[in-house]
Design an enzyme around this catalytic site. Structure first.
Site, PDB file in Angstrom:
ATOM      1  N   HIS A   1       0.830  -1.218   0.000  1.00 36.34           N
ATOM      2  CA  HIS A   1       0.000   0.000   0.000  1.00 36.34           C
ATOM      3  C   HIS A   1       0.862   1.265   0.000  1.00 36.34           C
ATOM      4  O   HIS A   1       0.499   2.278   0.608  1.00 36.34           O
ATOM      5  CB  HIS A   1      -0.945   0.027   1.206  1.00 36.34           C
ATOM      6  CG  HIS A   1      -1.936  -1.103   1.225  1.00 36.34           C
ATOM      7  ND1 HIS A   1      -3.195  -0.993   0.685  1.00 36.34           N
ATOM      8  CD2 HIS A   1      -1.846  -2.362   1.704  1.00 36.34           C
ATOM      9  CE1 HIS A   1      -3.842  -2.142   0.857  1.00 36.34           C
ATOM     10  NE2 HIS A   1      -3.039  -2.989   1.447  1.00 36.34           N
TER      11      HIS A   1
ATOM     12  N   ASN B   1     -10.254  -2.927   2.502  1.00 37.03           N
ATOM     13  CA  ASN B   1      -9.948  -2.958   1.076  1.00 37.03           C
ATOM     14  C   ASN B   1     -11.229  -2.762   0.276  1.00 37.03           C
ATOM     15  O   ASN B   1     -12.328  -2.774   0.838  1.00 37.03           O
ATOM     16  CB  ASN B   1      -9.346  -4.316   0.688  1.00 37.03           C
ATOM     17  CG  ASN B   1      -7.857  -4.418   1.008  1.00 37.03           C
ATOM     18  OD1 ASN B   1      -7.195  -3.416   1.271  1.00 37.03           O
ATOM     19  ND2 ASN B   1      -7.335  -5.628   0.976  1.00 37.03           N
TER      20      ASN B   1
HETATM   21 FE1  HDE Z   1      -2.377  -4.803   5.515  1.00 36.65          FE
HETATM   22  N1  HDE Z   1      -0.587  -3.965   5.992  1.00 36.65           N
HETATM   23  N2  HDE Z   1      -1.711  -6.589   6.132  1.00 36.65           N
HETATM   24  N3  HDE Z   1      -4.108  -5.694   4.874  1.00 36.65           N
HETATM   25  N4  HDE Z   1      -3.055  -3.054   4.838  1.00 36.65           N
HETATM   26  C1  HDE Z   1      -0.265  -2.687   5.818  1.00 36.65           C
HETATM   27  O1  HDE Z   1       0.806  -1.385   7.456  1.00 36.65           O
HETATM   28  C2  HDE Z   1      -0.610  -6.798   6.878  1.00 36.65           C
HETATM   29  C3  HDE Z   1      -4.454  -6.995   5.042  1.00 36.65           C
HETATM   30  C4  HDE Z   1      -4.318  -2.770   4.402  1.00 36.65           C
HETATM   31  O2  HDE Z   1      -3.268   3.460   3.894  1.00 36.65           O
HETATM   32  C5  HDE Z   1       1.059  -2.340   6.455  1.00 36.65           C
HETATM   33  O3  HDE Z   1       0.947   0.840   7.784  1.00 36.65           O
HETATM   34  C6  HDE Z   1      -0.536  -8.181   7.283  1.00 36.65           C
HETATM   35  C7  HDE Z   1      -5.849  -7.202   4.817  1.00 36.65           C
HETATM   36  C8  HDE Z   1      -4.412  -1.388   4.032  1.00 36.65           C
HETATM   37  O4  HDE Z   1      -1.639   3.385   5.350  1.00 36.65           O
HETATM   38  C9  HDE Z   1       1.517  -3.658   7.080  1.00 36.65           C
HETATM   39  C10 HDE Z   1      -1.635  -8.785   6.735  1.00 36.65           C
HETATM   40  C11 HDE Z   1      -6.341  -5.967   4.513  1.00 36.65           C
HETATM   41  C12 HDE Z   1      -3.155  -0.847   4.296  1.00 36.65           C
HETATM   42  C13 HDE Z   1       0.364  -4.572   6.730  1.00 36.65           C
HETATM   43  C14 HDE Z   1      -2.373  -7.780   6.025  1.00 36.65           C
HETATM   44  C15 HDE Z   1      -5.249  -5.039   4.557  1.00 36.65           C
HETATM   45  C16 HDE Z   1      -2.331  -1.907   4.810  1.00 36.65           C
HETATM   46  C17 HDE Z   1       2.041  -1.673   5.587  1.00 36.65           C
HETATM   47  C18 HDE Z   1      -2.006 -10.248   6.799  1.00 36.65           C
HETATM   48  C19 HDE Z   1      -7.778  -5.590   4.168  1.00 36.65           C
HETATM   49  C20 HDE Z   1      -2.702   0.566   4.024  1.00 36.65           C
HETATM   50  C21 HDE Z   1       1.971  -0.187   5.939  1.00 36.65           C
HETATM   51  C22 HDE Z   1      -2.427 -10.653   8.053  1.00 36.65           C
HETATM   52  C23 HDE Z   1      -8.704  -5.762   5.250  1.00 36.65           C
HETATM   53  C24 HDE Z   1      -2.994   1.493   5.160  1.00 36.65           C
HETATM   54  C25 HDE Z   1       1.197  -0.137   7.130  1.00 36.65           C
HETATM   55  C26 HDE Z   1      -2.610   2.899   4.766  1.00 36.65           C
HETATM   56  C27 HDE Z   1      -1.016  -1.761   5.218  1.00 36.65           C
HETATM   57  C28 HDE Z   1       0.335  -5.829   7.171  1.00 36.65           C
HETATM   58  C29 HDE Z   1      -3.553  -8.084   5.324  1.00 36.65           C
HETATM   59  C30 HDE Z   1      -5.426  -3.660   4.267  1.00 36.65           C
HETATM   60  C31 HDE Z   1       2.838  -4.186   6.601  1.00 36.65           C
HETATM   61  C32 HDE Z   1       0.548  -8.795   8.102  1.00 36.65           C
HETATM   62  C33 HDE Z   1      -6.630  -8.514   4.930  1.00 36.65           C
HETATM   63  C34 HDE Z   1      -5.621  -0.668   3.457  1.00 36.65           C
HETATM   64  O5  HDE Z   1       1.649  -3.537   8.462  1.00 36.65           O
END
Ligand code: HDE
Length: 690
Positions: free
Chosen positions: A81, A154
């Site tokens: 993202h 999402n």
């Molecule tokens: Fe994320 N995800 N994600 N994700 N995600 C990040 O956090 C992570 C997942 C989502 O506009 C990171 O601040 C893991 C699902 C959005 O700043 C990080 C897993 C969904 C955003 C991270 C998921 C998301 C992130 C990277 C599996 C939809 C952007 C930067 C368990 C519900 C937020 C940050 C923004 C961002 C980890 C799965 C949505 C790396 C470990 C499912 C919208 O922490």
């Protein structure tokens, strides 16, 4: 003029010759430029030198500080993202929900809560194009009176994997290969499809990303989902399971794949520009927040596990109940301070909202906080205004890099007997209490059997699409898999498709020249036949008007003023934008001498960046010579756009496009006639029959 545009008024620059062939702009009004330490700067054009042509002196602190600061301007981009766009707005609560949640923001009808929303793509780096085929992030930070609640969702209601431990593998596979550093912002490559074809749990999500959901026309025209099952908890401690949905009042809309490819070239900032422009124009996008609320009884009788993030609950089974609306009405003042530094954390919940045991959500609750420390460099990232709660923050945490909120006084521990009256204390009554879920069982690394059905909902999604959408999905898969070099991977994926829909599998196999059908993948659980669900299709949930869309007008010199004005007025009164493009920008004269300041040179405004087009030209010959103008016409025709045309415009269509006569998706405009019919038809967005 927008608040963000610089005005020349505040500063009057007086240039002063420095006597060494140079000039320095001197302050006469407003602030004097200073270093970060507050020392006034006399000359910001030249370093301090030993003699006119001599070496630069180390003692030039102003120069060294300026470069030092510049060298450290970037913070690590998000691993996923990274490419995003943030906007401010508010959430307005519809009704008193105290029966199911004690969350303060849901208690009083009409109450508004400030929000900051960041939309994003997942795979691409910060500078990647907006129209990559990808999931879109839809992260909402609500600054409630009882602390920040982050709903980090999402635009697709399911996810690729069921357990957080797989996330690094999924993302590594999707991102550029580590040896070559490409491809950027695409999943059309071996590594991604290798991982996917070995992960049957991803099949439902694959259907979504191969659909037009992954190429939205605008952030304004897409849904958002919290994905996981959460809990609402009321004052009495009763828990209700909830799923969150954001439904755009603007209706759903996506672009065609061929448009996406061209938009990425013509305007890589297409989505962020669209959001910025709409908000600056006062056309504020709105979403309704809805919940699917259900209890343990429903959870027990539902065909799937409500803790499995690769599954939806069809709206036919649990309808979405609207509980409020969100309006986005303010662009950021500073992209870095707000969009880049905003730190969403899934663990940011407030009393009345709680987690479920979804293993993906549980893993995220660790990952986001950890990420923020890496990106923002200090545990004090909540001191940055965009992350700071708007409610009071009181505790005994202290110090660390860039600590801004530093309490006064002697006490920094508790319990203490110093601050009996004023010191912060726990509150059993007001404090966040986790729902006392009964948990028992052995400690083990397993995936529950209830997560094992990987194909039924993938099939349900495909079956819920219109023929047009199904064709787009098949084409998307053929495109992506054509970029996969290893044949085994292509075949493995077709093996999964055979469990989803045989016809789809055959189409994809044919498109890849796979002559001998592979064996179906062995399902962990036999797929069920589920009824199609209307809300899953974009075309069945399109806009009802043309409001918020853009008409691109190819305009010729001396064109009939009455026709032009009538069309402009009709388009604008529908709430759509009327954007002119011509062979040159600058002022153009209409038949009555009115001057029109042409918005765009056609090379920079191809028809792919518009929702509908108008060809208002008298003399088609000039346009026929111009490649960009020719593409404007032929693309609009082949992308099935509604087209308004003049007599000259008709010639452009019949002489340049594959059609030898105009069709019912095209409207002749002359004087007062034609404009209304054109704009009315445009609400359908495309003339699919062409
Ligand atoms: Fe994320 N995800 N994600 N994700 N995600 C990040 O956090 C992570 C997942 C989502 O506009 C990171 O601040 C893991 C699902 C959005 O700043 C990080 C897993 C969904 C955003 C991270 C998921 C998301 C992130 C990277 C599996 C939809 C952007 C930067 C368990 C519900 C937020 C940050 C923004 C961002 C980890 C799965 C949505 C790396 C470990 C499912 C919208 O922490």
């Amino acid at each position: 003029m927008s608040k963000n545009e610089l005005t020349e008024k505040k500063y009057t620059n007086k240039k002063v010759k420095t006597g060494h062939g140079g000039e320095v702009r001197q302050q006469t009004q407003g602030d004097v430029m200073t270093t970060q330490q507050g020392t006034a700067i006399s000359d910001d054009q030249n370093t301090l030198k030993a003699g006119e042509r001599g070496p630069v002196a180390m003692e030039d602190f102003a120069f060294r500080e300026k470069l030092f600061h510049f060298d450290h301007e970037r913070i690590p981009e998000r691993v996923v993202h990274a490419r995003g766009y943030g906007v401010h707005g508010y959430f307005e609560n519809y009704e008193d929900l105290s029966e199911i949640t004690s969350a303060d923001l849901f208690q009083r009808p009409g109450e508004k809560t400030d929000v900051f929303v960041r939309f994003s793509t997942v795979a691409g780096n910060k500078g990647s194009p907006d129209l990559a085929r990808d999931v879109r992030g839809f992260a909402v930070k609500m600054y409630t009176k009882e602390g920040n609640w982050d709903l980090v969702g999402n635009n697709i209601p399911v996810f690729f994997i069921q357990d957080a431990i797989k996330f690094p593998d999924l993302i590594h596979a999707a991102k550029p290969a580590p040896d070559r550093g490409f491809p950027q912002a695409q999943t059309a490559h071996d590594n991604f499809w290798d991982f996917i074809s070995l992960s049957p749990e991803a099949m439902h999500m694959v259907m979504w990303i191969m659909s037009d959901r992954a190429i939205p026309r605008s952030f304004r025209f897409m849904e958002g989902f919290g994905i996981h099952t959460f809990r609402f908890v009321n004052k009495e401690g009763k828990s209700t399971y909830v799923k969150f949905h954001w439904k755009p009042k603007q209706g759903l809309q996506s672009v065609l794949w061929n448009e996406a490819l061209k938009i990425n070239g013509a305007d890589p900032d297409f989505h962020r520009r669209d959001m910025w422009d709409s908000i600056e124009a006062g056309d504020y996008p709105e979403w309704e927040l809805g919940i699917q609320a259900f209890d343990d009884d429903f959870a027990d009788k539902f065909d799937f596990d409500i803790l499995d993030a690769t599954k939806i609950i069809p709206e036919e089974e649990v309808p979405v109940r609207p509980i409020g609306k969100m309006v986005l009405n303010r662009n950021v003042d500073n992209f870095f301070a707000e969009t880049e530094q905003v730190a969403f954390c899934t663990q940011n919940v407030v009393p009345g909202i709680d987690f479920s045991n979804d293993p993906l959500l549980q893993g995220r609750n660790f990952s986001y906080l950890d990420t923020q420390l890496k990106r923002l460099g200090s545990p004090n990232f909540t001191h940055i205004p965009i992350n700071s709660p708007k409610s009071k923050v009181c505790n005994y945490q202290q110090d660390g890099h860039m600590a801004i909120r530093n309490p006064k006084g002697r006490v920094n521990y508790e319990p203490n007997s110093w601050d009996e009256e004023s010191g912060p204390r726990e509150s059993l009554e007001k404090g966040f209490k986790s729902f006392p879920d009964n948990i028992s069982g052995q400690k083990m690394r397993v995936r529950s059997e209830t997560f094992a059905d990987h194909y039924s909902q993938a099939r349900q999604f495909y079956k819920s699409q219109t023929d047009i959408e199904q064709a787009h999905m098949a084409n998307a898969m053929i495109f992506e898999l054509s970029k996969v070099v290893k044949l085994e991977i292509r075949e493995r994926l077709v093996g999964h498709l055979l469990n989803i829909d045989e016809d789809l599998a055959k189409k994809v196999a044919k498109g890849l020249r796979i002559h001998k059908m592979p064996e179906p993948a062995e399902p962990a659980m036999k797929p069920k036949e589920l009824s199609p669900s209307e809300p899953l299709s974009i075309l069945k949930n399109g806009p009802k008007t043309f409001k918020g869309r853009r008409v691109g007008v190819l305009l010729g010199e001396g064109f009939d003023a009455d026709t032009f004005k009538e069309l402009k007025q009709t388009v604008e009164s529908e709430g759509a934008m009327f954007v002119t493009a011509s062979l040159m920008s600058g002022n153009l004269k209409l038949s009555d001498g009115t001057e029109v300041n042409v918005n765009e040179k056609v090379d920079g405004a191809p028809s792919v960046v518009f929702d509908a087009v108008a060809l208002l030209v008298d003399n088609p010959d000039d346009f026929k010579q111009n490649q960009a103008a020719r593409d404007f016409v032929t693309d609009a025709v082949s992308h099935k756009k509604f087209i308004a045309y003049s007599e000259g415009g008709e010639k452009l269509i019949t002489e340049l496009s594959h059609l030898d006569k105009v069709d019912e998706g095209m409207f002749k405009v002359k004087g007062k006639s034609g404009a209304k019919d054109f704009v009315k038809a445009c609400a359908d967005i495309r003339f699919w029959r062409r």
